[in-house]
Motif scaffolding. Structure first.
Motif, PDB file in Angstrom:
ATOM      1  N   ALA A 393       7.053-114.986 -59.178  1.00 32.88           N
ATOM      2  CA  ALA A 393       6.440-115.907 -59.852  1.00 32.88           C
ATOM      3  C   ALA A 393       6.588-117.330 -59.149  1.00 32.88           C
ATOM      4  CB  ALA A 393       6.688-116.193 -61.417  1.00 32.88           C
ATOM      5  N   ASP A 394       7.605-117.462 -58.551  1.00 31.08           N
ATOM      6  CA  ASP A 394       7.984-118.714 -57.915  1.00 31.08           C
ATOM      7  C   ASP A 394       6.962-118.747 -56.734  1.00 31.08           C
ATOM      8  OD1 ASP A 394       9.420-121.129 -57.374  1.00 31.08           O
ATOM      9  OD2 ASP A 394      10.372-119.880 -55.636  1.00 31.08           O
ATOM     10  N   CYS A 395       6.262-117.682 -56.246  1.00 27.78           N
ATOM     11  CA  CYS A 395       5.500-117.711 -55.024  1.00 27.78           C
ATOM     12  C   CYS A 395       4.016-118.516 -55.310  1.00 27.78           C
ATOM     13  CB  CYS A 395       4.896-116.306 -54.637  1.00 27.78           C
ATOM     14  SG  CYS A 395       6.149-115.244 -53.764  1.00 27.78           S
ATOM     15  N   PHE A 396       3.748-118.485 -56.455  1.00 24.94           N
ATOM     16  CA  PHE A 396       2.631-119.386 -57.111  1.00 24.94           C
ATOM     17  C   PHE A 396       2.913-120.801 -56.947  1.00 24.94           C
ATOM     18  CE2 PHE A 396       0.161-121.887 -60.350  1.00 24.94           C
ATOM     19  CZ  PHE A 396      -1.182-121.097 -59.894  1.00 24.94           C
ATOM     20  N   ASP A 397       4.043-121.353 -57.258  1.00 24.65           N
ATOM     21  CA  ASP A 397       4.441-122.660 -57.153  1.00 24.65           C
ATOM     22  C   ASP A 397       4.433-123.037 -55.794  1.00 24.65           C
ATOM     23  OD1 ASP A 397       4.277-122.890 -59.948  1.00 24.65           O
ATOM     24  OD2 ASP A 397       6.403-122.648 -59.926  1.00 24.65           O
ATOM     25  N   LEU A 398       4.973-122.289 -54.889  1.00 26.83           N
ATOM     26  CA  LEU A 398       5.392-122.600 -53.414  1.00 26.83           C
ATOM     27  C   LEU A 398       4.282-122.580 -52.635  1.00 26.83           C
ATOM     28  CD1 LEU A 398       8.547-121.488 -52.033  1.00 26.83           C
ATOM     29  CD2 LEU A 398       7.879-123.259 -53.146  1.00 26.83           C
ATOM     30  N   ALA A 399       3.276-121.891 -53.015  1.00 22.06           N
ATOM     31  CA  ALA A 399       2.044-121.851 -52.283  1.00 22.06           C
ATOM     32  C   ALA A 399       1.221-123.286 -52.526  1.00 22.06           C
ATOM     33  CB  ALA A 399       0.893-120.886 -52.811  1.00 22.06           C
ATOM     34  N   HIS A 400       1.310-123.766 -53.604  1.00 25.76           N
ATOM     35  CA  HIS A 400       0.954-125.395 -53.841  1.00 25.76           C
ATOM     36  C   HIS A 400       1.961-126.515 -53.249  1.00 25.76           C
ATOM     37  CE1 HIS A 400       0.882-129.148 -56.280  1.00 25.76           C
ATOM     38  NE2 HIS A 400      -0.337-128.627 -56.643  1.00 25.76           N
ATOM     39  N   GLU A 401       3.055-125.967 -53.049  1.00 25.70           N
ATOM     40  CA  GLU A 401       3.942-126.993 -52.399  1.00 25.70           C
ATOM     41  C   GLU A 401       3.901-127.096 -50.883  1.00 25.70           C
ATOM     42  OE1 GLU A 401       5.417-129.197 -53.409  1.00 25.70           O
ATOM     43  OE2 GLU A 401       7.390-129.608 -52.204  1.00 25.70           O
ATOM     44  N   ALA A 402       3.503-125.592 -50.343  1.00 34.40           N
ATOM     45  CA  ALA A 402       3.212-125.430 -48.895  1.00 34.40           C
ATOM     46  C   ALA A 402       1.791-126.436 -48.603  1.00 34.40           C
ATOM     47  CB  ALA A 402       3.095-123.967 -48.457  1.00 34.40           C
ATOM     48  N   TRP A 403       0.959-126.369 -49.241  1.00 36.03           N
ATOM     49  CA  TRP A 403      -0.483-126.843 -49.004  1.00 36.03           C
ATOM     50  C   TRP A 403      -0.173-128.561 -49.072  1.00 36.03           C
ATOM     51  CZ3 TRP A 403      -3.955-126.821 -45.620  1.00 36.03           C
ATOM     52  CH2 TRP A 403      -5.087-127.420 -45.901  1.00 36.03           C
ATOM     53  N   ARG A 404       0.701-128.844 -50.080  1.00 37.41           N
ATOM     54  CA  ARG A 404       0.931-130.290 -50.319  1.00 37.41           C
ATOM     55  C   ARG A 404       1.587-130.873 -49.013  1.00 37.41           C
ATOM     56  NH1 ARG A 404       4.867-133.764 -51.054  1.00 37.41           N
ATOM     57  NH2 ARG A 404       6.497-132.239 -51.106  1.00 37.41           N
ATOM     58  N   ILE A 405       2.653-130.323 -48.538  1.00 35.79           N
ATOM     59  CA  ILE A 405       3.319-130.618 -47.452  1.00 35.79           C
ATOM     60  C   ILE A 405       2.558-130.658 -46.109  1.00 35.79           C
ATOM     61  CG2 ILE A 405       5.387-130.281 -45.851  1.00 35.79           C
ATOM     62  CD1 ILE A 405       6.839-128.921 -48.355  1.00 35.79           C
ATOM     63  N   ALA A 406       1.843-129.549 -46.061  1.00 38.63           N
ATOM     64  CA  ALA A 406       0.906-129.421 -44.729  1.00 38.63           C
ATOM     65  C   ALA A 406      -0.140-130.550 -44.701  1.00 38.63           C
ATOM     66  CB  ALA A 406       0.108-128.148 -44.877  1.00 38.63           C
ATOM     67  N   THR A 407      -0.660-131.061 -45.839  1.00 33.44           N
ATOM     68  CA  THR A 407      -1.678-131.976 -45.879  1.00 33.44           C
ATOM     69  C   THR A 407      -1.185-133.433 -45.870  1.00 33.44           C
ATOM     70  OG1 THR A 407      -1.988-131.929 -48.194  1.00 33.44           O
ATOM     71  CG2 THR A 407      -3.465-130.516 -46.851  1.00 33.44           C
ATOM     72  N   ARG A 408      -0.136-133.568 -46.599  1.00 24.47           N
ATOM     73  CA  ARG A 408       0.513-134.951 -46.513  1.00 24.47           C
ATOM     74  C   ARG A 408       1.144-135.227 -45.146  1.00 24.47           C
ATOM     75  NH1 ARG A 408       1.585-139.066 -45.869  1.00 24.47           N
ATOM     76  NH2 ARG A 408       2.566-140.763 -46.786  1.00 24.47           N
ATOM     77  N   TYR A 409       1.797-134.321 -44.310  1.00 21.10           N
ATOM     78  CA  TYR A 409       2.341-134.430 -43.295  1.00 21.10           C
ATOM     79  C   TYR A 409       1.414-134.086 -41.898  1.00 21.10           C
ATOM     80  CZ  TYR A 409       6.129-136.167 -46.074  1.00 21.10           C
ATOM     81  OH  TYR A 409       6.857-136.618 -47.043  1.00 21.10           O
ATOM     82  N   MET A 410       0.450-133.698 -42.299  1.00 22.61           N
ATOM     83  CA  MET A 410      -0.563-133.036 -41.139  1.00 22.61           C
ATOM     84  C   MET A 410       0.286-132.139 -40.295  1.00 22.61           C
ATOM     85  SD  MET A 410      -3.755-133.860 -41.455  1.00 22.61           S
ATOM     86  CE  MET A 410      -4.447-133.976 -39.798  1.00 22.61           C
ATOM     87  N   THR A 411       0.845-130.923 -40.637  1.00 21.60           N
ATOM     88  CA  THR A 411       1.689-130.148 -40.003  1.00 21.60           C
ATOM     89  C   THR A 411       1.530-128.629 -40.608  1.00 21.60           C
ATOM     90  OG1 THR A 411       3.963-129.639 -39.497  1.00 21.60           O
ATOM     91  CG2 THR A 411       3.519-130.530 -41.635  1.00 21.60           C
ATOM     92  N   PRO A 412       1.415-127.761 -39.718  1.00 19.59           N
ATOM     93  CA  PRO A 412       1.492-126.336 -40.087  1.00 19.59           C
ATOM     94  C   PRO A 412       2.881-126.213 -41.043  1.00 19.59           C
ATOM     95  CG  PRO A 412       2.279-126.419 -37.948  1.00 19.59           C
ATOM     96  CD  PRO A 412       1.776-127.834 -38.284  1.00 19.59           C
ATOM     97  N   VAL A 413       3.095-125.438 -42.146  1.00 16.22           N
ATOM     98  CA  VAL A 413       4.131-124.943 -42.895  1.00 16.22           C
ATOM     99  C   VAL A 413       4.402-123.583 -43.063  1.00 16.22           C
ATOM    100  CG1 VAL A 413       5.060-125.298 -45.150  1.00 16.22           C
ATOM    101  CG2 VAL A 413       3.712-127.195 -44.186  1.00 16.22           C
ATOM    102  N   MET A 414       5.469-123.212 -42.676  1.00 17.90           N
ATOM    103  CA  MET A 414       5.905-121.851 -42.778  1.00 17.90           C
ATOM    104  C   MET A 414       6.355-121.571 -44.294  1.00 17.90           C
ATOM    105  SD  MET A 414       6.596-118.918 -40.908  1.00 17.90           S
ATOM    106  CE  MET A 414       6.873-119.090 -39.449  1.00 17.90           C
ATOM    107  N   LEU A 415       5.893-120.492 -44.735  1.00 19.30           N
ATOM    108  CA  LEU A 415       6.297-120.230 -46.145  1.00 19.30           C
ATOM    109  C   LEU A 415       6.775-118.804 -45.869  1.00 19.30           C
ATOM    110  CD1 LEU A 415       3.891-120.272 -49.308  1.00 19.30           C
ATOM    111  CD2 LEU A 415       6.119-118.738 -49.210  1.00 19.30           C
ATOM    112  N   LEU A 416       7.875-118.607 -46.432  1.00 20.30           N
ATOM    113  CA  LEU A 416       8.723-117.267 -46.445  1.00 20.30           C
ATOM    114  C   LEU A 416       8.832-116.692 -47.710  1.00 20.30           C
ATOM    115  CD1 LEU A 416      12.084-118.185 -44.267  1.00 20.30           C
ATOM    116  CD2 LEU A 416       9.798-116.918 -43.494  1.00 20.30           C
ATOM    117  N   SER A 417       8.576-115.396 -47.545  1.00 25.14           N
ATOM    118  CA  SER A 417       8.708-114.493 -48.841  1.00 25.14           C
ATOM    119  C   SER A 417       9.457-113.070 -48.233  1.00 25.14           C
ATOM    120  CB  SER A 417       7.416-114.162 -49.468  1.00 25.14           C
ATOM    121  OG  SER A 417       7.637-113.162 -50.339  1.00 25.14           O
ATOM    122  N   ASP A 418       9.560-112.322 -48.955  1.00 22.76           N
ATOM    123  CA  ASP A 418       9.913-111.019 -48.600  1.00 22.76           C
ATOM    124  C   ASP A 418       9.577-109.719 -49.128  1.00 22.76           C
ATOM    125  OD1 ASP A 418      11.751-110.292 -50.583  1.00 22.76           O
ATOM    126  OD2 ASP A 418      13.245-111.766 -49.854  1.00 22.76           O
TER     127      ASP A 418
END
Lengths: 630, 338
Positions: A393-418
């Motif tokens: 379930a945490d994957c849902f929240d982290l997807a949002h967080e990844a895109w927030r960081i990517a756009t705020r800092y203009m950077t690719p973001v690596m999201l790890l799951s397993d």
């Protein structure tokens, strides 16, 4: 299709005539041949238990081969489910019940069954060939070796065949319904309603009435067998869990990622582009996102991993919410592309669903051994924010967080799951997308006159503007060559290169400035801090809870931000005598922690393609945090 | 939106960056013809994107006052695919070379062409690796002596147009850096084509492979070594236009016109032929056995990837309505904890 007779004898409301024992929770595993439909059985039991109000955690475990030779040890597929009336975080260490469809499944799974546990076996699969393939010299059902378990030998094959008689099915087709018979029996054992699975059968086999009817009959036959045979003297019940109020659904990690990404697209007012190449265990994200074209999701199945990331870069340049999904070997191929993305400073998300490595490794098994790859796996000084999901379930929240960081800092973001998170499932408290925080994204508007557009000018966090093609006056060229600060023109100037390398590093370090403080569960200081990341969250938390109940002064901190680390992490670690870092690798986070903070962290490390058992973590905690310390 | 068409000149397409190709490089001419041609397209500069990989030719975007990405080796077609997929409104050019496009990036070239994305791929073929200082390339002839092949190349060369046709290309053409009018015409045809346009430009590397195309550019012999092909016209060449190409079964042959052989006996070019066999046959005509065809070998209309992709989005929205996230989250099996 006729299901009108369903439920009369087998709905959850019909009382059983046998005694019912109430349990706090139970861990059940379905194990059989990879063609036996064990994943389906597990998923159905999961959904049914979730709908019954239990907390759930699951662990599907299957071989990389689609169909290994029938009856062999290599072909055994299993699905483990933990359901409980209390909040749980792991799919369970030991099994309370094991359903083994053949000798190979018994051989490979028995060691996980608790002494005294329920062992339900298809006795008719224990023929000479089946036992030989599983390495049994004599029949374990008859030689007394299973005496310490509650053994139930069920003639599943003949019961199934008899239940579908008259439908004109071939023997092969009839035998394919055996998983429904096994399901029905387990449903009876745990007092489950057949209704959700009957609904599933109707939606899945609606177009093939004979098969639908056969599966319904097999399911009910299994249920009724439990009720009528003398072998089972009682059944069990697991009450509703007291979860946070709200509406829930069962979610796998990969589905949660897909939906989280779609929500992030909407909240940033963007349409999504996914460039991806099929790879286990990440492909389900591609499949899931490909279904939602009416949400403006464009998926591109690329010719290879490199095309997947570079198309993602092209789409990001065009102004889309852009991402690529893969697993370790594919991420390795994307290395140069990720470097370009860092250099271009375009926002995008790179998702790695980790699996056992190196090389092709263990494609269907879980591992956490790509942390170094995520943080460092590119040429040059090439910093990239890395975040890691801790549960499905945490994957849902982290997807949002990844895109927030990517756009705020203009950077690719690596999201790890397993693999464990990706295929595992748990209840998800359904989000209301209208109440989620927006992700503001802006593009510079048209520019007139001769004033040149400065693509590498920066804001206070060092993010550059995201000028996109089609905007008059902003024509600019970007590329992988080192750029002059501010103008973005090619520059080979030594001092400029030093400056730009420092800038890119500082920009990524800035991500930590607005991260929330690291959460710590347990005493503020004490003898031991368990520091975990990724999919080991549940096992570590549960082990710490147990240790605390034993009186040990142990705390748990679970990292979601892997690069940069939360700003307070160093201070937190110094408040404990020792730091334990349990990981499904040989100590990658431990090395990073030691290097960054000079903290003598110790590891608990395992690479068996399986998640930690709670007992493994607990044993290590006891060893490091002796009771006398408390 | 203003409907006024921009009035541009070639100079409007020059960026503020100094061009840094070697003096005498064939790339200068291609850059000049490209700018000239673009100025006539009535497309605003901000709607144009040049995407390149790595190599001498791939510096091209830096010299254009349009949007541009100088990406990584061989990947420009994939970068362009992502871009065009989300921005079908843009005019996208991929600038690549024989090493970038056919060696390290061969896979992307192949798949981009088969998808028929509406982009233009211009492959500068100099039959050598220039930027890495003179190794043989996938189009270098067998036996080519270079720094990495001191005893001569033992690989069989690739032929770019044959590759493109094999990949189901809908537009295939060839020109030469120094034939500036012809080059401009071919570039324009490529830009006007809807679908992937693949253009091979013979380009002289005067430092590492000087004179590789002398046979096709030398005024004294070129009339005999190249044949300018035109739709619906017979293949005639030679200083006195007295030679032609005739089909003998499935094989082309050079014939002398006059006497028994009339123009009507010759092979007539048909760039619109649905079947790519004729284009392929033309792409196989090589010096010195044959004059090499210059011009548009193939130009057919096929569905374009970017159109189809976006059509599916439109159809899905028509059929299922614009996606409602909350409705999706609440669909299927859910339960409530109170």
């Amino acid at each position: 299709m006729s299901t009108t007779t369903a439920g009369a004898t087998a709905s959850s409301t019909s009382p059983t005539s046998k005694p019912v024992v109430t349990l706090k929770g139970a861990t059940v595993r379905f194990a059989g041949d990879s063609g036996d439909g064990m994943q389906l059985a597990g998923m159905q039991m999961t959904n049914t238990s979730a709908l019954a109000g239990n907390d759930i955690a699951t662990f599907p475990d299957f071989p990389a081969e689609i169909r290994a030779p029938r009856g062999t040890l290599a072909g055994v597929s299993g699905y483990q489910l933990h359901f409980s009336s209390t909040e749980i975080f792991t799919p369970g260490d030991d099994l309370n019940a094991l359903v083994a469809m053949n000798p190979a499944a018994l051989q490979t799974n028995l060691s996980d069954l608790h002494d005294g546990g329920l062992l339900v076996v298809n006795q008719e699969a224990f023929d000479e060939k089946g036992m030989r393939q599983a390495g049994y010299a004599q029949n374990p059902l008859e030689d007394g070796s299973l005496r310490k378990y509650q053994l139930f030998t069920v003639p599943m094959t003949s019961l199934t065949r008899r239940s579908v008689e008259g439908l004109g099915l071939s023997q092969k087709e009839a035998d394919r319904c055996r998983n429904f018979l096994a399901m029905g029996l387990v449903y009876w054992l745990y007092g489950r309603s057949l209704d959700p699975t009957l609904r599933y059968i109707e939606s899945k086999f609606g177009g093939k009435p004979d098969l639908a009817e056969a599966n319904v009959r097999a399911l009910k036959a299994g249920y009724n067998y439990g009720e009528t045979t003398d072998a089972f003297v009682s059944s069990y019940q697991v009450d509703r869990a007291r979860l946070k109020p709200g509406r829930y659904r069962n979610m796998t990690g990969n589905q949660a990622l897909a939906w989280g990404l779609m929500a992030a697209a909407k909240l940033s007012n963007k349409e999504m582009f996914l460039g991806s190449y099929p790879i286990t265990p990440a492909s389900d994200i591609l499949h899931e996102l490909s279904r939602y074209k009416n949400f403006g999701v464009r998926t591109f199945q690329a010719e290879d991993e490199i095309a997947a990331i570079t198309a993602t870069i092209g789409a990001a340049f065009g102004g889309a919410m852009s991402l690529t999904t893969s697993s370790g070997p594919g991420i390795a191929l994307k290395g140069e592309g990720m470097g370009l993305a860092v250099m271009l400073e375009l926002p995008m998300i790179i998702i790695n669903i980790q699996r056992g490595g190196p090389s092709t490794g263990l494609p269907t098994k879980t591992e956490q051994s790509d942390l170094f790859q995520a943080v460092f796996g590119r040429n040059g000084e090439c910093p990239m924010p890395v975040i890691a999901a801790r549960s499905p379930a945490d994957c849902f929240d982290l997807a949002h967080e990844a895109w927030r960081i990517a756009t705020r800092y203009m950077t690719p973001v690596m999201l790890l799951s397993d693999g464990y998170i990706a295929n595992g499932s748990e209840p998800w408290l359904i989000a209301d997308v209208d109440k989620m925080p927006k992700i503001p994204v802006s593009h510079p508007g048209p520019q007139e006159g001769d004033e040149p557009y400065l693509p590498y000018a920066r804001d206070e966090r060092l993010a550059r503007p995201w000028g996109i093609p089609g905007t008059p006056g902003l024509m600019h060229r970007i590329g992988g060559l080192e750029k002059q600060d501010i103008t973005g023109n090619v520059s080979y100037d030594p001092a400029n290169h030093q400056h730009m390398v420092n800038l890119r590093a500082r920009k990524v370090a800035n991500v930590a400035l607005e991260l929330p403080p690291q959460e710590v569960f347990g005493p503020e200081r004490g003898s031991l801090l368990v520091l975990s990341w990724g999919g080991t969250y549940g096992a570590c938390l549960t082990a710490v809870q147990a240790a605390q109940a034993e009186g040990l002064t142990v705390a748990h901190a679970h990292l979601r931000y892997m690069n940069p680390f939360p700003r307070d992490l160093g201070d937190i670690m110094r408040r404990y005598d020792r730091v334990l870092v349990p990981e499904l690798n040989l100590g990658q986070l431990r090395q990073l922690i030691r290097a960054e903070y000079l903290v003598p962290a110790v590891g608990l490390n395992k690479v068996e393609g399986k998640p930690f058992a709670v007992s493994e973590v607990l044993a290590k905690i006891r060893e490091l945090a002796p009771a006398s310390k408390s | 939106m203003s409907t006024e068409l921009p009035v541009l000149t070639a100079n409007d397409f020059a960026s503020d960056q100094d061009v840094r190709w070697c003096p005498g490089c064939g790339d200068y001419s291609i850059l000049a013809q490209m700018k000239k041609m673009l100025a006539t397209l009535s497309i605003p500069r901000e709607k144009m994107v040049f995407v390149s990989g790595i190599g001498c030719s791939s510096r091209f975007p830096y010299y254009m006052n349009t949007y541009g990405i100088h990406s990584i080796h061989g990947r420009a077609p994939a970068v362009a695919t992502g871009l065009k997929s989300v921005r079908p409104d843009l005019t996208v050019f991929v600038i690549t070379g024989d090493g970038d496009g056919l060696s390290i990036g061969g896979n992307h070239l192949m798949h981009t062409i088969r998808r028929n994305l509406d982009i233009n791929i211009i492959l500068f073929n100099n039959r050598i690796y220039g930027l890495t200082k003179g190794q043989y390339s996938p189009t270098s002839p067998k036996g080519k002596v270079t720094k990495s092949t001191p005893m001569g190349a033992i690989d069989n060369p690739l032929h770019p147009l044959s590759i493109a046709i094999g990949c189901e290309a809908t537009f295939v053409a060839r020109s030469i850096d120094v034939h500036i009018k012809h080059l401009e015409m071919v570039l324009r045809r490529a830009a006007e084509h809807r679908g992937t346009s693949f253009v091979e430009v013979y380009q002289n590397c005067n430092v590492f492979n000087d004179g590789a195309f002398d046979y096709a550019t030398d005024r004294k012999i070129k009339d005999d070594t190249i044949v300018e092909i035109e739709h619906n016209k017979p293949l005639i060449f030679g200083k006195n236009r007295d030679k032609g190409i005739r089909l003998n079964g499935l094989e082309p042959e050079v014939v002398q016109l006059g006497g028994a052989i009339k123009e009507d006996d010759l092979l007539f070019h048909n760039e619109l032929a649905e079947e790519p066999s004729l284009a392929y046959l033309l792409s196989r005509m090589r010096h010195p056995e044959f004059p090499e065809p210059m011009g548009v070998l193939r130009a057919v209309d096929r569905p374009r990837y970017d159109d189809e992709l976006n059509k599916q989005i439109t159809v899905a929205r028509e059929q299922r309505g614009d996606g409602d996230m909350n409705a999706l989250f609440r669909s299927g099996e859910t339960w409530t904890v109170s």
